[in-house]
Motif scaffolding. Sequence first.
Motif, PDB file in Angstrom:
ATOM      1  N   GLY A 255      50.632  25.140  53.718  1.00 60.11           N
ATOM      2  CA  GLY A 255      50.599  24.359  52.492  1.00 60.11           C
ATOM      3  C   GLY A 255      50.074  25.083  51.278  1.00 60.11           C
ATOM      4  N   ASN A 256      49.919  26.405  51.349  1.00 59.38           N
ATOM      5  CA  ASN A 256      49.413  27.148  50.187  1.00 59.38           C
ATOM      6  C   ASN A 256      50.171  28.468  50.087  1.00 59.38           C
ATOM      7  N   ARG A 257      50.901  28.637  49.017  1.00 55.32           N
ATOM      8  CA  ARG A 257      51.779  29.798  48.887  1.00 55.32           C
ATOM      9  C   ARG A 257      51.104  31.031  48.299  1.00 55.32           C
ATOM     10  N   PHE A 258      49.974  30.859  47.644  1.00 54.23           N
ATOM     11  CA  PHE A 258      49.386  31.983  46.922  1.00 54.23           C
ATOM     12  C   PHE A 258      48.016  32.397  47.453  1.00 54.23           C
ATOM     13  N   LEU A 259      47.300  31.500  48.138  1.00 56.41           N
ATOM     14  CA  LEU A 259      45.945  31.765  48.601  1.00 56.41           C
ATOM     15  C   LEU A 259      45.129  32.422  47.484  1.00 56.41           C
ATOM     16  N   TYR A 260      44.649  33.672  47.703  1.00 59.36           N
ATOM     17  CA  TYR A 260      43.838  34.345  46.683  1.00 59.36           C
ATOM     18  C   TYR A 260      44.553  35.564  46.087  1.00 59.36           C
ATOM     19  N   HIS A 261      45.870  35.603  46.189  1.00 57.39           N
ATOM     20  CA  HIS A 261      46.619  36.758  45.704  1.00 57.39           C
ATOM     21  C   HIS A 261      46.768  36.731  44.180  1.00 57.39           C
ATOM     22  N   SER A 262      46.872  37.912  43.602  1.00 58.43           N
ATOM     23  CA  SER A 262      46.884  38.031  42.133  1.00 58.43           C
ATOM     24  C   SER A 262      48.236  37.717  41.523  1.00 58.43           C
ATOM     25  N   VAL A 263      49.327  38.020  42.218  1.00 59.94           N
ATOM     26  CA  VAL A 263      50.701  37.829  41.728  1.00 59.94           C
ATOM     27  C   VAL A 263      50.888  38.534  40.374  1.00 59.94           C
ATOM     28  N   ILE A 264      50.345  39.739  40.254  1.00 64.48           N
ATOM     29  CA  ILE A 264      50.520  40.502  39.013  1.00 64.48           C
ATOM     30  C   ILE A 264      51.410  41.722  39.204  1.00 64.48           C
ATOM     31  N   SER A 265      51.890  41.985  40.421  1.00 64.97           N
ATOM     32  CA  SER A 265      52.735  43.168  40.613  1.00 64.97           C
ATOM     33  C   SER A 265      53.979  43.148  39.724  1.00 64.97           C
ATOM     34  N   PRO A 266      54.637  41.989  39.486  1.00 67.23           N
ATOM     35  CA  PRO A 266      55.790  42.030  38.574  1.00 67.23           C
ATOM     36  C   PRO A 266      55.401  42.505  37.178  1.00 67.23           C
ATOM     37  N   TYR A 267      54.222  42.122  36.728  1.00 67.74           N
ATOM     38  CA  TYR A 267      53.794  42.483  35.381  1.00 67.74           C
ATOM     39  C   TYR A 267      53.450  43.966  35.278  1.00 67.74           C
ATOM     40  N   ILE A 268      52.873  44.519  36.333  1.00 64.89           N
ATOM     41  CA  ILE A 268      52.612  45.961  36.349  1.00 64.89           C
ATOM     42  C   ILE A 268      53.926  46.726  36.369  1.00 64.89           C
ATOM     43  N   HIS A 269      54.845  46.320  37.228  1.00 63.49           N
ATOM     44  CA  HIS A 269      56.115  47.043  37.355  1.00 63.49           C
ATOM     45  C   HIS A 269      56.949  46.956  36.081  1.00 63.49           C
ATOM     46  N   LEU A 270      56.906  45.827  35.374  1.00 64.72           N
ATOM     47  CA  LEU A 270      57.655  45.701  34.118  1.00 64.72           C
ATOM     48  C   LEU A 270      57.019  46.501  32.984  1.00 64.72           C
ATOM     49  N   GLY A 271      55.736  46.778  33.092  1.00 61.92           N
ATOM     50  CA  GLY A 271      55.048  47.497  32.035  1.00 61.92           C
ATOM     51  C   GLY A 271      54.191  46.614  31.163  1.00 61.92           C
ATOM     52  N   LEU A 272      54.052  45.338  31.520  1.00 65.48           N
ATOM     53  CA  LEU A 272      53.229  44.430  30.730  1.00 65.48           C
ATOM     54  C   LEU A 272      51.742  44.652  30.971  1.00 65.48           C
ATOM     55  N   LEU A 273      51.403  45.175  32.128  1.00 62.02           N
ATOM     56  CA  LEU A 273      50.018  45.528  32.453  1.00 62.02           C
ATOM     57  C   LEU A 273      49.954  46.996  32.836  1.00 62.02           C
ATOM     58  N   ASP A 274      48.901  47.675  32.375  1.00 56.79           N
ATOM     59  CA  ASP A 274      48.679  49.066  32.736  1.00 56.79           C
ATOM     60  C   ASP A 274      47.938  49.123  34.067  1.00 56.79           C
ATOM     61  N   PRO A 275      48.466  49.844  35.069  1.00 58.84           N
ATOM     62  CA  PRO A 275      47.838  49.827  36.396  1.00 58.84           C
ATOM     63  C   PRO A 275      46.405  50.310  36.414  1.00 58.84           C
ATOM     64  N   LEU A 276      46.081  51.331  35.625  1.00 57.55           N
ATOM     65  CA  LEU A 276      44.708  51.818  35.606  1.00 57.55           C
ATOM     66  C   LEU A 276      43.766  50.808  34.961  1.00 57.55           C
ATOM     67  N   GLU A 277      44.212  50.157  33.896  1.00 53.60           N
ATOM     68  CA  GLU A 277      43.381  49.135  33.263  1.00 53.60           C
ATOM     69  C   GLU A 277      43.127  47.980  34.217  1.00 53.60           C
ATOM     70  N   VAL A 278      44.135  47.628  35.004  1.00 59.26           N
ATOM     71  CA  VAL A 278      43.981  46.573  36.009  1.00 59.26           C
ATOM     72  C   VAL A 278      42.907  46.963  37.017  1.00 59.26           C
ATOM     73  N   CYS A 279      42.982  48.195  37.518  1.00 54.40           N
ATOM     74  CA  CYS A 279      41.998  48.667  38.488  1.00 54.40           C
ATOM     75  C   CYS A 279      40.598  48.729  37.881  1.00 54.40           C
ATOM     76  N   GLN A 280      40.512  49.184  36.647  1.00 55.85           N
ATOM     77  CA  GLN A 280      39.210  49.272  35.986  1.00 55.85           C
ATOM     78  C   GLN A 280      38.587  47.898  35.780  1.00 55.85           C
ATOM     79  N   ALA A 281      39.425  46.900  35.497  1.00 55.80           N
ATOM     80  CA  ALA A 281      38.916  45.539  35.336  1.00 55.80           C
ATOM     81  C   ALA A 281      38.354  45.014  36.654  1.00 55.80           C
ATOM     82  N   ALA A 282      39.048  45.295  37.759  1.00 54.68           N
ATOM     83  CA  ALA A 282      38.544  44.881  39.071  1.00 54.68           C
ATOM     84  C   ALA A 282      37.258  45.628  39.427  1.00 54.68           C
ATOM     85  N   GLU A 283      37.220  46.919  39.133  1.00 57.27           N
ATOM     86  CA  GLU A 283      36.028  47.707  39.411  1.00 57.27           C
ATOM     87  C   GLU A 283      34.836  47.184  38.621  1.00 57.27           C
ATOM     88  N   GLU A 284      35.065  46.804  37.387  1.00 56.45           N
ATOM     89  CA  GLU A 284      33.992  46.279  36.548  1.00 56.45           C
ATOM     90  C   GLU A 284      33.413  44.999  37.146  1.00 56.45           C
TER      91      GLU A 284
END
Length: 508
Positions: A255-284
């Motif tokens: 009954g739950n399709r997303f659980l705790y997943h980010s669902v941001i891979s499409p945005y990284i692959h399209l270029g809307l999010l910078d992968p290093l900035e994403v990682c740095q935000a998580a590290e922070e």
Amino acid sequence: MSRLILILGDQLTPDIAALKEADKATDTIVMAEVADEATYVRHHPKKIALIFAAMRKFAARLRGDGWDVRYTELDDTANSGSIPGELLRRAEETGATEVLATEPGEWRLIQALHDAPLKVIQLEDTRFVASHKEFDDWARGRKALRMEYFYREMRRKTGLLMAGTDPAGGKWNYDHDNRKPAPDSVDYGGPMQFTPDATTEAVLDLVEARFGNSFGNLRPFHYATDAEEARRQLTHWIKHALPKFGDFQDAMLDGNRFLYHSVISPYIHLGLLDPLEVCQAAEEAWREGAAPLNAVEGFIRQIIGWREYVRGIYYREGPGYTRRNALNHQRKLPDFYWTADTDMRCVAKTVEQTRDEAYAHHIQRLMVTGNFALLAGIDPSEVHEWYLAVYLDAFEWVEAPNVIGMSQFADGGVIASKPYVSSGSYIDRMSDHCGHCAYSVKAKTGKNACPFNLLYWNFLIRHRERFSKNPRMGQMYATWDRMKDDRKETVLREAEAFLDRMGKGERV
């Protein structure tokens, strides 16, 4: 001299390589929605809509920055239907004789640009941590190209989760802590949902008219379509879901399709999010004490480890990679991959989710639909085409190694040291699907036996000559050898009967 600057639908980044080399005063940007790219596989309507809407908004942003943008919409009467065709049309308009392009993420399009009757200079995509040369230098001379060791190099290069020359916390990998079974409840409402604006609504109407009969539900459509929305989703996820992402990243719930997943891979692959900035935000978030190390490390590993690694594999292995079939699997992809018309609860729920969301997380892809296809001996080229078509984040450079290599072992072991196969017990441990299934995961043989149980042994015996000496699989064969002969015979007979029914199109 005037040049054309080609921007593709997954290159929506202001500092993409071709744009960095362009001259705003003299060069013309070319962007185009073309039939060739929308139809070479049966793309999910949500995927087409996401790309077209994001392209239109990015084009508007470039115009606002002072660029001359020649944008072709899909229903433009002058649309030639292909990227090379649009480059030729715009070259005639502007008098340009040269094209700057950022290298596409698919050999098919790389070749099309190479063959175009224009001078096309393809620049390497610099949005990745490792260049082609760096990956090839790392791979050269190695007997096995294992992601874990490449990932460590990426950690050292970026400095992410490092304490000097050592990994934060003393370990490189916390995957052992990230395999908890499905929780009883999830206290995260899923990714942010964005109401389509006028631009997105126009695209949805277009896609509905042109691709309304394709697999997948177009509406409701709630995905981010520009960089600002994508960043809002990232911030929302880091705050509300990252802390529990690691623990439950492999879990599945009816009954739950997303659980705790980010669902941001499409945005990284399209270029809307910078992968290093994403990682740095998580590290922070970890450094501030807002998320545990196992969750942050697991997330960062997916981006600078796995994402970078499969890109390196795709370009290193060359254009023929998607045609590999090391196990000589020849069965057709069953219709239930499109209809969800199967009594296997885990498969049906994954296909239903894919149809509705154009999304499923990595374990659903690897250990449900991928595992079944491998066990059943489905032609890997058909499996590859299905994954490429149905998921928002499926671009060939990232999808093909995941399917051909990791999921289907069709590359013969370039990526995986063993095939990722399992019986129903793994799915039972990591999900609540089995408790609602028409089959019994506890039954090893008989009318109600879980098909994964039967097909697991059928696969192992079918490929015994190849895998029996694999040190990671020896115990499996030892278990089989201890079985009584009559049970072995029953398992193999019932597995073949199941495959026969499936091949005839009967409900299974």
